[in-house]
Design an enzyme around this catalytic site. Structure first.
Site, PDB file in Angstrom:
ATOM      1  N   CYS A  21       0.858  -1.178   0.000  1.00 28.75           N
ATOM      2  CA  CYS A  21       0.000   0.000   0.000  1.00 28.75           C
ATOM      3  C   CYS A  21       0.894   1.227   0.000  1.00 28.75           C
ATOM      4  CB  CYS A  21      -0.891  -0.020   1.239  1.00 28.75           C
ATOM      5  SG  CYS A  21      -1.932   1.428   1.395  1.00 28.75           S
TER       6      CYS A  21
ATOM      7  N   GLU B 187      -9.134  -1.153  -1.698  1.00 25.71           N
ATOM      8  CA  GLU B 187      -9.555   0.240  -1.495  1.00 25.71           C
ATOM      9  C   GLU B 187     -10.839   0.321  -0.669  1.00 25.71           C
ATOM     10  OE1 GLU B 187      -7.165   1.968  -2.137  1.00 25.71           O
ATOM     11  OE2 GLU B 187      -6.157   0.852  -3.723  1.00 25.71           O
TER      12      GLU B 187
ATOM     13  N   HIS C  63     -10.104   0.292   2.865  1.00 28.63           N
ATOM     14  CA  HIS C  63      -9.670   1.606   3.373  1.00 28.63           C
ATOM     15  C   HIS C  63     -10.860   2.396   3.921  1.00 28.63           C
ATOM     16  CE1 HIS C  63      -5.391   2.220   2.675  1.00 28.63           C
ATOM     17  NE2 HIS C  63      -5.475   1.645   1.480  1.00 28.63           N
TER      18      HIS C  63
HETATM   19 ZN   LIG Z   1      -3.867   0.872   0.422  1.00 28.61          ZN
END
Ligand SMILES: [Zn+2]
Length: 136
Positions: A85, A127, A130
């Site tokens: 990441c 994502e 996240h």
């Molecule tokens: Zn990430």
């Protein structure tokens, strides 16, 4: 506008809120920022540029696809993999699904339902994590 990548774990561990049409600039900034990092990055969530909204972008070849408020409604065929990441050092092991179905809004806030597989599905899952404050 190209934005700085957030690496503050305490910030990244907070959940993101639903995006609205007022967040259109965030979409543009995410596209610009991913374009600037394409040699070592395939996707970004809005909190990585400091905005806690449910917007992500990912690249497919040279094309960058934005998704607003995506929800993974189906997951099939789990597998173990390793990811990195832009907000973290190194890579970590994680579980992903080979095939997912996603409901999302495009840049014009038009609703879509689409199946993704393989690497693209993997980026979307990373994502979307996240948004929940999960960093791999
Ligand atoms: Zn990430």
């Amino acid at each position: 506008m190209i934005r700085t990548i957030v690496k503050d774990v305490l910030f990244l561990e907070q959940k993101s809120e639903l995006a609205t049409k007022e967040d259109i600039e965030v979409i543009n900034d995410l596209i610009d920022t991913l374009n600037a990092n394409l040699d070592h990055c395939v996707g970004l969530a809005a909190n990585m540029i400091g905005v806690k909204k449910r917007i992500l972008v990912f690249s497919v070849g040279n094309i960058i696809v934005p998704m607003v408020n995506p929800v993974i409604i189906k997951k099939e065929n789990p597998y173990e993999t390793e990811e990195s990441c832009l907000s973290l050092m190194g890579s970590r092991k994680t579980k992903r699904y080979e095939k997912i179905e996603v409901e999302y809004l495009d840049k014009n806030f038009k609703k879509h339902k689409q199946i993704f597989t393989g690497f693209t599905a993997q980026i979307i899952q990373h994502e979307v994590d996240h948004f929940e404050g999960i960093i791999i």
